[in-house]
Design a protein around this motif. Sequence first.
Motif, PDB file in Angstrom:
ATOM      1  N   PHE A  62       2.593  -2.092  -2.262  1.00  0.00           N
ATOM      2  CA  PHE A  62       2.840  -1.000  -1.326  1.00  0.00           C
ATOM      3  C   PHE A  62       1.625  -0.088  -1.202  1.00  0.00           C
ATOM      4  O   PHE A  62       0.842   0.053  -2.147  1.00  0.00           O
ATOM      5  CB  PHE A  62       4.026  -0.153  -1.798  1.00  0.00           C
TER       6      PHE A  62
ATOM      7  N   LEU B 257       0.657   3.981  -0.529  1.00  0.00           N
ATOM      8  CA  LEU B 257       1.288   5.263  -0.792  1.00  0.00           C
ATOM      9  C   LEU B 257       0.564   6.389  -0.067  1.00  0.00           C
ATOM     10  O   LEU B 257      -0.661   6.398   0.010  1.00  0.00           O
ATOM     11  CB  LEU B 257       1.277   5.574  -2.290  1.00  0.00           C
TER      12      LEU B 257
ATOM     13  N   GLU C  40       3.896  -2.344   3.310  1.00  0.00           N
ATOM     14  CA  GLU C  40       4.525  -3.253   2.360  1.00  0.00           C
ATOM     15  C   GLU C  40       4.101  -4.693   2.638  1.00  0.00           C
ATOM     16  O   GLU C  40       4.136  -5.145   3.784  1.00  0.00           O
ATOM     17  CB  GLU C  40       6.045  -3.116   2.500  1.00  0.00           C
TER      18      GLU C  40
ATOM     19  N   LEU D 219       6.120   5.524   0.291  1.00  0.00           N
ATOM     20  CA  LEU D 219       5.644   4.169   0.562  1.00  0.00           C
ATOM     21  C   LEU D 219       5.471   4.017   2.064  1.00  0.00           C
ATOM     22  O   LEU D 219       6.408   4.281   2.823  1.00  0.00           O
ATOM     23  CB  LEU D 219       6.650   3.140   0.054  1.00  0.00           C
TER      24      LEU D 219
ATOM     25  N   ILE E 186       9.401   0.306   2.887  1.00  0.00           N
ATOM     26  CA  ILE E 186       8.633   1.397   3.491  1.00  0.00           C
ATOM     27  C   ILE E 186       9.548   2.591   3.766  1.00  0.00           C
ATOM     28  O   ILE E 186      10.679   2.428   4.223  1.00  0.00           O
ATOM     29  CB  ILE E 186       7.980   0.929   4.807  1.00  0.00           C
TER      30      ILE E 186
END
Length: 287
Positions: free
Chosen positions: A236, A238, A226, A223, A207
């Motif tokens: 992940f 986004l 996670e 990111l 992250i």
Amino acid sequence: MKKLILLLLIIGLIFVAFQFKPVEKAYDTVKAVIETPSLINKDSLTIKSRVNIPDGYKRVEYPKGSFEAYLRNYKLKAFGSKIINYDNTEYFWQRGHIGILEVPVPKNGLQQCADALIRIRSEYLWDNDRKDEIGFNFTSGHYCSWKKYAEGYRPKISGNKVYFHKTASANHTKENFYKYLNLIYTYSGTLSLYNELKSVKAKDLKIGDMLIKGGSPGHIVMLCDEVINDKGEKLFLLLQGNTPAQSVHLVKNLTDSSISPWYKLEDDAITPVSNYTFSSAKFVRFK
């Protein structure tokens, strides 16, 4: 008439999908656009609570107070909120996101894709009494720190040369901090971050890392959550800002509706995110 309009919309989306990925993935793209992913909690107001974990995965743990935990618990606006441009107009594409972050968009239009992530990182450092770590390179390569700006130093730019002179009184206020960020937005961007920041391999992602294509135009996404399964495979979430300057938002996965909005990220892969497709990009990490 409504059915005809819907049919034309779907045909149009299929055409767009064909431009970015192989034919066999076009159906998944259209499906992801017109459907709300099943992993979404519509009544939640943080990144972590907005998106459920796919079967077989668990969230990767990070310490309280870390940048990773800060991002994962970032506040969101109510589900269904729209992406708004800096001039208070609605962005033309509202089908690629599942959440809007509580990040104000300045009316000056400067806070674009890279700038939005610079702001999030800088505010984290400010809020955690790590102000001396706030600093970024200009596209020219010259480093500009908040510490020196707060002391009154300002850049004088002559061609590719940048000189810093003390021309203002010391001012360590939050208001002055945002003036500093406006300066960074003006002279930094995807190209400077691409050249400045350390590269990261997909297997080491966490992250806070970013996928970036430097240039004009370039783009960058961060990111912000996670998860991992028993095989060590990671997914992940986004987030991105954009150009024109607009609401920072969580993006859908338009190529795999089965896990959207989660992404599986790989080195040297073609990665479509909402209104941009990454190729020849790399992963980077803030210092």
